[in-house]
Motif scaffolding. Structure first.
Motif, PDB file in Angstrom:
ATOM      1  N   ILE A 169       6.636  14.612  -1.883  1.00 42.61           N
ATOM      2  CA  ILE A 169       7.109  13.202  -2.477  1.00 42.61           C
ATOM      3  C   ILE A 169       6.830  12.383  -1.848  1.00 42.61           C
ATOM      4  N   PHE A 170       7.039  11.944  -0.538  1.00 42.04           N
ATOM      5  CA  PHE A 170       6.855  11.242   0.474  1.00 42.04           C
ATOM      6  C   PHE A 170       4.673  10.886   0.728  1.00 42.04           C
ATOM      7  N   VAL A 171       4.559  11.782   0.718  1.00 41.12           N
ATOM      8  CA  VAL A 171       2.968  11.567   0.931  1.00 41.12           C
ATOM      9  C   VAL A 171       2.212  10.909  -0.760  1.00 41.12           C
ATOM     10  N   SER A 172       2.495  11.401  -1.253  1.00 37.05           N
ATOM     11  CA  SER A 172       2.688  10.964  -2.494  1.00 37.05           C
ATOM     12  C   SER A 172       2.450   9.644  -3.262  1.00 37.05           C
ATOM     13  N   ALA A 173       4.556   8.932  -2.587  1.00 39.14           N
ATOM     14  CA  ALA A 173       4.527   7.508  -3.169  1.00 39.14           C
ATOM     15  C   ALA A 173       3.565   6.685  -1.715  1.00 39.14           C
ATOM     16  N   ALA A 174       3.453   7.004  -0.549  1.00 45.64           N
ATOM     17  CA  ALA A 174       3.665   6.664   0.856  1.00 45.64           C
ATOM     18  C   ALA A 174       2.082   5.788   0.014  1.00 45.64           C
ATOM     19  N   SER A 175       1.097   6.946  -0.323  1.00 38.73           N
ATOM     20  CA  SER A 175      -0.574   6.978  -0.734  1.00 38.73           C
ATOM     21  C   SER A 175      -1.562   5.950  -1.541  1.00 38.73           C
ATOM     22  N   PHE A 176       0.323   5.720  -2.663  1.00 37.03           N
ATOM     23  CA  PHE A 176      -0.088   5.022  -3.363  1.00 37.03           C
ATOM     24  C   PHE A 176       0.405   3.340  -3.295  1.00 37.03           C
ATOM     25  N   PHE A 177       1.014   3.480  -2.129  1.00 31.98           N
ATOM     26  CA  PHE A 177       1.663   2.531  -1.654  1.00 31.98           C
ATOM     27  C   PHE A 177       0.219   1.949  -1.035  1.00 31.98           C
ATOM     28  N   GLY A 178      -0.070   2.935  -0.062  1.00 36.10           N
ATOM     29  CA  GLY A 178      -1.646   2.596   1.081  1.00 36.10           C
ATOM     30  C   GLY A 178      -3.037   1.587   0.163  1.00 36.10           C
ATOM     31  N   GLN A 179      -3.138   2.834  -1.187  1.00 32.60           N
ATOM     32  CA  GLN A 179      -3.642   2.449  -2.184  1.00 32.60           C
ATOM     33  C   GLN A 179      -3.411   0.780  -2.740  1.00 32.60           C
ATOM     34  N   ILE A 180      -2.737   0.255  -2.983  1.00 33.58           N
ATOM     35  CA  ILE A 180      -2.358  -0.489  -3.503  1.00 33.58           C
ATOM     36  C   ILE A 180      -2.265  -1.934  -1.913  1.00 33.58           C
ATOM     37  N   LEU A 181      -2.068  -1.553  -0.911  1.00 32.83           N
ATOM     38  CA  LEU A 181      -2.501  -2.645   0.429  1.00 32.83           C
ATOM     39  C   LEU A 181      -4.189  -2.961   0.123  1.00 32.83           C
ATOM     40  N   SER A 182      -4.337  -1.758   0.316  1.00 28.90           N
ATOM     41  CA  SER A 182      -6.338  -1.442  -0.063  1.00 28.90           C
ATOM     42  C   SER A 182      -6.641  -2.097  -0.600  1.00 28.90           C
ATOM     43  N   ILE A 183      -6.467  -1.712  -1.996  1.00 26.68           N
ATOM     44  CA  ILE A 183      -7.129  -2.494  -3.058  1.00 26.68           C
ATOM     45  C   ILE A 183      -6.855  -4.613  -2.723  1.00 26.68           C
ATOM     46  N   GLU A 184      -4.990  -4.770  -2.614  1.00 25.82           N
ATOM     47  CA  GLU A 184      -5.143  -6.168  -2.355  1.00 25.82           C
ATOM     48  C   GLU A 184      -5.836  -7.000  -0.775  1.00 25.82           C
TER      49      GLU A 184
END
Length: 432
Positions: A286-301
């Motif tokens: 669950i941590f991996v999933s949530a952190a990966s989406f958070f990282g994806q937003i960082l990458s998009i921005e």
């Protein structure tokens, strides 16, 4: 990187201050930004969450956790602890010493910090609590010892870095031996001073037996547990199995030993073992999933690109560049899961350091050690999350003890950063 970045981190900080679980805070902050900002489709959350866990190397985590639970329930991990106890005796902070050494050995089986904390911590944290250790410290030292997972072979993080940087996995594995030992020594020193100051371990509680187990008897009992790292690492180094396949081997090996040799696992025990492993694995993923989406937003921005470009524009001095990268990665490790951080930032940072003459193997150790510190630093701190759950202590009560541990590991990080021969000595010796 203006308004969206402030919004993302602002929401995350607010949620954490309101004691929202870290994984939920990461996912919620990302989702709220997506809903408010509107430029990213909501379906990206589902896609990223599932794709982040659809990873062959990540499969090793639940298998190694299962192997650890089998070893714990079947007596392998306990015999390993008994063997180390027969050597350590009643030294100051002996249970902390046993935790660190056992975690070092178990890291050579699991390749994962989370799995190491879940396995060794599940055995030793209850005994530390009975022996008078503060719950916050019991969780902290177990979590910190578990941080050896990403830097002691076979490390899954090493494999990901090798793929991203086109370097030798074997060389990375070999390069992690000496830094891993240095980290363990630093933990042992901090453990001694904290236990001496706080008076931890004043109650003499036998770990397993009512009488102290002799060295040779403990060694004979622990021989199958000590053979496990040799079997797993030998299979990987020999090119017989991949690390993920080695995780399956660890499960099969532990089952054979615990059922047919130690005879401590019965058929009825399997349901409980699988449920426990599923719960721990689910929490980590669950941590991996949530952190990966958070990282994806960082990458998009384009936040990573902005930071990397800014870093390169400030200076071309290798010493200063490495210091800035260390600071940058320490901050990244606080907010981003290790696998996601490696996948996002290694391709961005390597083009900066390679022209400066920094060896990619050496840089890989810097990256992995930095991100391993992220396992014990809030708000993410997966290892601390697992350790505090086992100790049944609030997450924030570990911070008092994590601070000096983090300081000691930071010194080790700086030594490894600016003395590359520590990392490169064994690969160059064996390669040459």
């Amino acid at each position: 990187m203006g308004t969206v970045t402030l919004m993302l981190f602002g929401i995350l900080v607010i949620l954490v201050l309101f004691n929202v679980p870290i994984a939920i805070a990461l996912a919620a902050a990302s989702l709220l930004v997506v809903l408010i900002e509107g430029s990213v489709p909501l379906s990206l959350f589902i896609q990223t969450s599932f794709s982040s866990m659809d990873s062959f190397p990540l499969i090793a985590i639940p298998f190694f956790i299962l192997a650890g639970d089998i070893m714990s329930r079947g007596g392998m991990a306990r015999r390993l602890v008994d063997f180390i106890q027969s050597i350590v005796g009643s030294l100051t902070g002996s249970l902390g010493i046993i935790t660190i050494i056992a975690s070092f050995i178990f890291a050579a089986i699991s390749g994962s910090g989370a799995a190491t904390v879940a396995s060794i911590g599940a055995i030793l944290i209850p005994y530390m609590l009975k022996s008078g250790y503060a719950p916050g410290y019991a969780a902290s030292i177990s979590a910190s010892a578990g941080a050896l997972g990403p830097i002691v072979p076979p490390s899954i993080v090493f494999i990901l870095y090798a793929v991203m940087s086109n370097t030798s996995i074997s060389d990375l594995f070999i390069s992690g031996i000496v830094p891993g030992i240095l980290v363990a020594i630093a933990l042992l020193i901090v453990n001694y001073f904290i236990c001496k100051k706080e008076g931890f371990g004043s109650l003499k509680v036998a770990l397993v037996a009512k009488e102290k187990v002799g060295f040779w008897k403990a060694l004979n009992e622990a021989k199958w547990a000590l053979l496990a790292p040799i079997l797993i690492l030998g299979g990987i180094y020999g090119g017989i199995v991949t690390p993920t396949e080695a995780a399956v081997v660890a499960v099969v090996y532990s089952l054979i030993i615990c059922i047919f040799f130690y005879k401590e696992i019965k058929f009825n025990d399997f349901i409980g073992i699988f449920l426990k492993s599923s719960h721990t694995s689910g929490s980590v993923l669950i941590f991996v999933s949530a952190a990966s989406f958070f990282g994806q937003i960082l990458s998009i921005e384009r936040i990573p690109q902005f930071l990397a470009d800014t870093l390169a524009s400030w200076t071309t001095n290798p010493l200063i560049i490495l210091l800035l990268i260390n600071i940058f990665l320490l901050i990244v490790g606080m907010f981003m899961e290790t696998v996601a951080a490696v996948l996002i930032f290694v391709p961005l940072l390597l083009p900066i350091v390679i022209p400066l003459g920094i060896d990619p193997i050496h840089f890989g150790m810097i990256v992995c050690l930095n991100l391993s510190l992220g396992l014990i630093t809030p708000p993410l701190g997966i290892n601390l999350f697992i350790g505090s759950n086992i100790a049944n202590v609030p997450f924030e009560r570990t911070f008092k003890y994590v601070a000096p541990i983090f300081g000691a590991l930071l010194i080790v990080l700086l030594i490894i950063t600016y003395v590359p021969s520590i990392t490169l000595f064994l690969p160059n010796l064996l390669g040459g």
